[in-house]
Design an enzyme around this catalytic site. Structure first.
Site, PDB file in Angstrom:
ATOM      1  N   ASN A 154       5.939  -1.035 -13.548  1.00 57.42           N
ATOM      2  CA  ASN A 154       5.042  -2.180 -14.091  1.00 57.42           C
ATOM      3  C   ASN A 154       4.386  -1.735 -15.357  1.00 57.42           C
ATOM      4  OD1 ASN A 154       3.787  -1.293 -11.932  1.00 57.42           O
ATOM      5  ND2 ASN A 154       2.390  -2.699 -12.005  1.00 57.42           N
TER       6      ASN A 154
ATOM      7  N   GLY B 206       3.358   2.013  -5.654  1.00 58.86           N
ATOM      8  CA  GLY B 206       4.644   1.038  -5.552  1.00 58.86           C
ATOM      9  C   GLY B 206       4.573   0.247  -4.210  1.00 58.86           C
ATOM     10  N   SER B 207       5.616  -0.179  -3.769  1.00 58.92           N
ATOM     11  CA  SER B 207       5.571  -0.987  -2.468  1.00 58.92           C
ATOM     12  C   SER B 207       5.096  -0.578  -1.410  1.00 58.92           C
ATOM     13  CB  SER B 207       6.890  -1.513  -2.340  1.00 58.92           C
ATOM     14  OG  SER B 207       7.572  -0.194  -1.550  1.00 58.92           O
TER      15      SER B 207
ATOM     16  N   GLU C 120      -1.432   4.068  -3.726  1.00 57.81           N
ATOM     17  CA  GLU C 120      -1.610   2.629  -4.237  1.00 57.81           C
ATOM     18  C   GLU C 120      -0.536   1.659  -4.154  1.00 57.81           C
ATOM     19  OE1 GLU C 120      -2.221  -0.472  -5.594  1.00 57.81           O
ATOM     20  OE2 GLU C 120      -1.599   0.259  -7.450  1.00 57.81           O
TER      21      GLU C 120
ATOM     22  N   CYS D 227      -0.101  -4.835  -9.794  1.00 59.50           N
ATOM     23  CA  CYS D 227      -0.739  -5.009  -8.623  1.00 59.50           C
ATOM     24  C   CYS D 227      -2.101  -5.738  -8.376  1.00 59.50           C
ATOM     25  CB  CYS D 227      -0.858  -3.526  -7.763  1.00 59.50           C
ATOM     26  SG  CYS D 227      -1.777  -2.495  -8.938  1.00 59.50           S
TER      27      CYS D 227
ATOM     28  N   GLU E 159       3.863 -10.547  -1.076  1.00 61.61           N
ATOM     29  CA  GLU E 159       3.750 -10.336  -2.565  1.00 61.61           C
ATOM     30  C   GLU E 159       5.095 -10.568  -3.171  1.00 61.61           C
ATOM     31  OE1 GLU E 159       1.519  -6.841  -5.243  1.00 61.61           O
ATOM     32  OE2 GLU E 159       2.868  -6.208  -3.513  1.00 61.61           O
TER      33      GLU E 159
END
Length: 488
Positions: free
Chosen positions: A153, A228-229, A250, A284, A385
């Site tokens: 992203n 990431g996830s 993160e 995020c 999310e």
């Protein structure tokens, strides 16, 4: 149609072709248009990259910090010089608007400049000793070879805010970017390479989960930083812990904007719009939950729905476009499925929520800006999310209930609070449990000189950016320094 760029990997200072399965990035506005393609890195390339980093790290760590910083400053100048074209490449490959793409390249340059000047800042600490003739020094040393795994992203800014501190503090890097955005990864690596970074100090490997897992499990990788996830971040942290190496992760966010009765509603509507729909909600820190106190809820939603309906959604490189597509077919499917699930769970769609019918947007990965009001019933949209332009709304009786709803999440990355009352703002600071809190501005946004990261299950390990980055990319050595008797 674009002429696809041939993908290459940077290993031990050499740009090489991949030998693994094919990697292909496409234009999410026109999925039949290939942006870049080539063979993935192999496990042999991974071993060679880690070995090269291990061979290079000692000499790089011994290089004066000011000299290391000079490389980062030179790379920043290259990014600035190419911001127009590389920003366009970013928009075509990832889907954010052209203004956002150019802005992100310039932000990456800003991050490189911030860390490039680290040699002018405090490098250690001195403490008083209880013993005569002695001082206690706390110095810092690099951790060694750092594995860097980054998301799609922010394909150049997030890598910059991991790689720049890793390099300035004397580490070597083995980097795997998201395979959906390899072109921007090559641009950043080429800038650092052209700026004079010694061979092996930065190695770029483009590929899938085999390369990511290989970095995390490699016995000669000394630390791993990941964005990431949540599921993958937890798995990486677990694997790193089992190997006894530090991990920084993160991860997810389900970020709330709280608008209280006394808020400046025009400002709040504008900032909630930016937080929810800028970058197509693929941040995020994006605003994905909205909490409104009852007295202003109807007025606010009327204005928000009007603004969402008027947002110009289309080709990300178009001059008038305000929101582009999401990054991939799988992202598009996840988001549309989430919207339909909210409907079946009794939610009311106030804006968006329907597919586009025109040629471009029907065939690209476009999602309309969507606002969905939830009742009191449980709803997956409140907790999960989606990572897209979808905003879930709930109403609260008062500020106390609003703050409780903001905390009603396993995540705690960021939040925004809109109020004119200083007492209420201070209560938010005290009670809303997040890593980043904005008062009267959108939930998204981070500056390179201050700590960034989440509370609760949004983050693991030390925070990123600013001086906080030292806590992950270095370790301390406490030195008890004692002299002998003075010579006569």
């Amino acid at each position: 149609m674009h002429t696809p760029v041939r993908l290459r990997h940077l290993v031990a200072g050499q740009w090489i072709s991949g030998e693994g399965d094919g990697v292909r990035s496409v234009d999410p506005a026109r999925p039949r248009s290939v942006v870049a393609e080539g063979g993935a890195a192999s496990t042999d390339h991974l071993d060679a990259a880690v070995a090269a980093a291990g061979d290079a790290v000692r000499a790089w760590a011994a290089t004066p910090m000011a000299e290391r910083g000079g490389v980062l400053l030179a790379a920043a100048a290259i990014l600035d010089d190419n911001a127009g074209q590389w920003g366009r490449d970013l928009s075509v490959e990832e889907g954010k608007t052209l203004a956002e793409g150019v802005g992100e390249v310039r932000r990456a340059a800003q991050i490189l400049r911030y860390y490039g000047n680290e040699g002018d800042r405090q490098a250690g600490e001195i403490y008083a000793s209880p013993r005569a003739g002695e001082q206690i020094l706390v110095t810092r040393k690099p951790v060694g070879v750092v594995g860097v795994i980054t998301p799609f992203n922010f394909p150049i800014a997030i890598p910059a805010w991991k790689i720049a501190p890793a390099l300035i503090y004397g580490n070597a890097v083995v980097w795997k970017p998201a395979s959906t955005v390899p072109l921007l990864a090559m641009h950043l690596a080429s800038a650092l390479d052209a700026a004079g970074l010694p061979a092996g100090v930065l190695n770029l490997l483009i590929g899938g989960s085999v390369i990511g897992d290989g970095i995390v499990n490699h016995p000669d990788v000394d630390a791993v930083t990941f964005t990431g996830s949540t599921d993958i971040g937890r798995r990486i942290a677990s694997t790193a812990a089992a190997r006894g190496v530090p991990a920084q992760a993160e991860m997810g966010g389900k970020n709330a904007a709280v608008v209280l009765d006394d808020a400046d509603l025009d400002l709040a509507v504008e900032q909630v719009m930016l937080g929810a729909f800028r970058s197509t909600g693929q941040k995020c820190t994006a605003t994905s939950r909205l909490i409104l106190t009852e007295n202003i809820a109807d007025r606010f939603l009327d204005a928000l729905v009007d603004r969402a309906g008027a947002l110009v959604v289309g080709d990300p490189v178009g001059e008038s476009t305000q929101m582009g597509p999401v990054v991939s077919e799988s992202a598009h499917k996840t988001i549309t499925t989430g919207i339909e699930s909210a409907r079946t769970q009794g939610a009311t769609v106030l804006a968006g929520g329907q597919p586009y019918a025109d040629e471009l947007r029907a065939h690209g990965y476009f999602i309309a800006p969507t606002v969905i009001e939830l009742g009191d019933q449980p709803a997956d949209l409140w907790t999960d999310e989606l990572f897209g332009p979808v905003l879930a709304v709930r109403r609260a009786a008062d500020a106390e209930e609003a703050f409780a709803l903001a905390n009603d999440s396993e995540f705690g990355l960021s939040a925004a609070v809109f109020t004119q009352d200083l007492t209420r703002a201070l209560q938010a600071v005290e009670h809303v449990d997040v890593g980043v809190l904005h008062v009267k501005s959108e939930s998204a946004g981070a500056d390179p000189h201050v700590p960034f990261g989440g509370a609760k299950k949004s983050g693991l390990g030390p925070k990123e950016q600013g001086s906080a980055a030292r806590e992950f990319f270095t370790h301390t050595t406490t030195v008890y320094l004692r002299g002998g008797a003075p010579r006569s």
